[in-house]
Design an enzyme around this catalytic site. Structure first.
Site, PDB file in Angstrom:
ATOM      1  N   GLY A  11       2.322   2.498  10.574  1.00 45.72           N
ATOM      2  CA  GLY A  11       3.325   3.551  10.373  1.00 45.72           C
ATOM      3  C   GLY A  11       4.034   3.968  11.645  1.00 45.72           C
ATOM      4  CG  HIS A  14      -5.575   2.501   5.053  1.00 47.88           C
ATOM      5  ND1 HIS A  14      -5.095   3.449   5.921  1.00 47.88           N
ATOM      6  CD2 HIS A  14      -4.638   1.522   4.993  1.00 47.88           C
ATOM      7  CE1 HIS A  14      -3.907   3.053   6.359  1.00 47.88           C
ATOM      8  NE2 HIS A  14      -3.608   1.886   5.807  1.00 47.88           N
ATOM      9  N   GLY A  45       2.751  -1.083   4.192  1.00 46.32           N
ATOM     10  CA  GLY A  45       2.957   0.321   3.831  1.00 46.32           C
ATOM     11  C   GLY A  45       4.426   0.607   3.601  1.00 46.32           C
ATOM     12  N   GLY A  46       5.087   1.108   4.634  1.00 47.76           N
ATOM     13  CA  GLY A  46       6.480   1.548   4.528  1.00 47.76           C
ATOM     14  C   GLY A  46       7.406   0.572   3.820  1.00 47.76           C
ATOM     15  CD  GLU A  90      -3.723  -2.104   7.251  1.00 41.84           C
ATOM     16  OE1 GLU A  90      -2.674  -2.482   6.756  1.00 41.84           O
ATOM     17  OE2 GLU A  90      -4.203  -0.987   7.035  1.00 41.84           O
ATOM     18  CD  GLU A 115      -2.502   5.864   6.487  1.00 45.27           C
ATOM     19  OE1 GLU A 115      -2.515   5.889   5.243  1.00 45.27           O
ATOM     20  OE2 GLU A 115      -1.612   5.290   7.150  1.00 45.27           O
ATOM     21  CG  ASN A 128      -1.685   1.260   1.415  1.00 49.77           C
ATOM     22  OD1 ASN A 128      -1.848   2.030   0.469  1.00 49.77           O
ATOM     23  ND2 ASN A 128      -2.190   1.493   2.614  1.00 49.77           N
ATOM     24  CD1 TRP A 129       3.705   0.903  -2.759  1.00 45.87           C
ATOM     25  CD2 TRP A 129       3.914   2.090  -4.652  1.00 45.87           C
ATOM     26  NE1 TRP A 129       4.540   0.212  -3.594  1.00 45.87           N
ATOM     27  CE2 TRP A 129       4.685   0.915  -4.767  1.00 45.87           C
ATOM     28  CE3 TRP A 129       3.883   2.990  -5.724  1.00 45.87           C
ATOM     29  CZ2 TRP A 129       5.431   0.629  -5.913  1.00 45.87           C
ATOM     30  CZ3 TRP A 129       4.621   2.697  -6.859  1.00 45.87           C
ATOM     31  CH2 TRP A 129       5.391   1.529  -6.950  1.00 45.87           C
ATOM     32  CE  LYS A 130       0.145   3.387   4.670  1.00 45.24           C
ATOM     33  NZ  LYS A 130       0.247   3.512   6.101  1.00 45.24           N
ATOM     34  CB  SER A 142       4.898  -1.728  11.906  1.00 42.32           C
ATOM     35  OG  SER A 142       4.560  -0.344  12.051  1.00 42.32           O
TER      36      SER A 142
HETATM   37  P1  PGA Z   1       2.762   0.336   7.549  1.00 43.86           P
HETATM   38  O1  PGA Z   1       1.345   0.584   6.874  1.00 43.86           O
HETATM   39  O2  PGA Z   1       3.259  -0.995   7.033  1.00 43.86           O
HETATM   40  O3  PGA Z   1       3.632   1.482   7.083  1.00 43.86           O
HETATM   41  O4  PGA Z   1       2.559   0.328   9.012  1.00 43.86           O
HETATM   42  C1  PGA Z   1       0.450  -0.465   6.724  1.00 43.86           C
HETATM   43  C2  PGA Z   1      -0.833   0.059   6.112  1.00 43.86           C
HETATM   44  O5  PGA Z   1      -1.221   1.180   6.459  1.00 43.86           O
HETATM   45  O6  PGA Z   1      -1.470  -0.610   5.299  1.00 43.86           O
END
Ligand code: PGA
Length: 255
Positions: free
Chosen positions: A176, A98, A237-238, A170, A100, A13-15, A216
């Site tokens: 994050g 998500h 994500g990251g 999640e 966010e 998930n590149w956001k 994470s």
């Molecule tokens: P993260 O993000 O791996 O950077 O914690 C995961 C996500 O939000 O899908």
């Protein structure tokens, strides 16, 4: 993982990261590293990167997804994108709900449900995100909340359509932050999601649904998280922004 019963899916998930040219470069770097994967490999990218991503991924085992979809087919919804638009851009999956989006953009359980239905009715596969905040966990509401969010998101989704749904557990406190859920917490959370699906669709159906963990997940902890029976992959994500790290997670899921 339980590969005998359900697909293992590693999804990036590149956001809000990477321009189109950076997208091409990163996917070209990833392709040789993930080509022998024994799991599904997916990258969910910003709308403007979709064309570059599908072109770069062509002929490889990397599938491309989007990060949101609107619930109407068309109309006066400035800034939104519909399922048929994504479909025509060769998008296969879309991330919905998500945390966010729930936190910063007013997404609710109801809009998550509407977007999920729109995605499925429009021929897309949905990755539906659920998860508790730290406060909800500390108050002891994790199970109640995960079951509620899962059932709300899947309202009016048929058992047939459920074949095109992945649920991603999640925990909001792990996204994050560098704080990962323990493998036991991830397995338990994913288990609550599966139990909610079983309450609606029956145990046999629930056993076939891919439930990812996200928050994470990285090259160091993926092995342990994925060793749990209820963790059928990850939403990353990251670590999905680094070819090497992402490929190590894909390798962990390929065992
Ligand atoms: P993260 O993000 O791996 O950077 O914690 C995961 C996500 O939000 O899908």
């Amino acid at each position: 993982m339980n590969k005998a019963k359900r697909r293992t899916v590693i999804a990036g998930n590149w956001k809000m990261n990477k321009t189109p040219s950076e997208t091409t470069a990163l996917i070209n770097e990833m392709k040789p590293l993930v080509k022998d994967a024994d799991c599904d490999v997916l990258l969910c990218v910003p709308f403007v990167d979709i064309a570059a991503a599908t072109k770069a991924a062509e002929g490889s085992n990397i599938k491309i997804g989007a990060e949101n979809v609107h619930f109407k087919e068309s109309g006066a919804y400035t800034g939104e994108v519909s399922a048929n638009m994504l479909k025509e851009c060769n998008v296969e999956y879309v991330v919905i709900g998500h945390s966010e989006r729930r936190q910063y953009f007013g997404e609710t359980d109801q809009t998550v449900n509407l977007r999920t239905l729109a995605a499925l009715n429009g021929g897309l596969k949905a990755i539906v995100c659920v998860g508790e905040t730290l406060e909800q966990r500390e108050l002891g509401y994790t199970e109640t909340l995960l079951k509620y969010q899962t059932k709300m998101a899947l309202t009016n989704v048929t058992a047939e359509q459920l074949k095109n749904v992945i649920v991603a557990y999640e925990p909001v406190w792990a996204i994050g932050t560098g704080v990962t859920a323990t493998a036991e917490q991830a397995d338990e959370g994913n288990g609550f999601v599966r139990a909610a699906i079983a309450e609606v669709y029956g145990k046999d159906v629930a056993e076939t649904v891919t439930v990812q963990y996200g928050g994470s997940m990285n090259a160091k902890n993926a092995d342990e998280l994925l060793s749990k029976v209820n963790v059928d992959g990850g939403l990353i994500g990251g670590a999905s922004l680094k070819a090497e790290d992402f490929s190590i997670i894909v390798k962990a899921a390929s065992k």
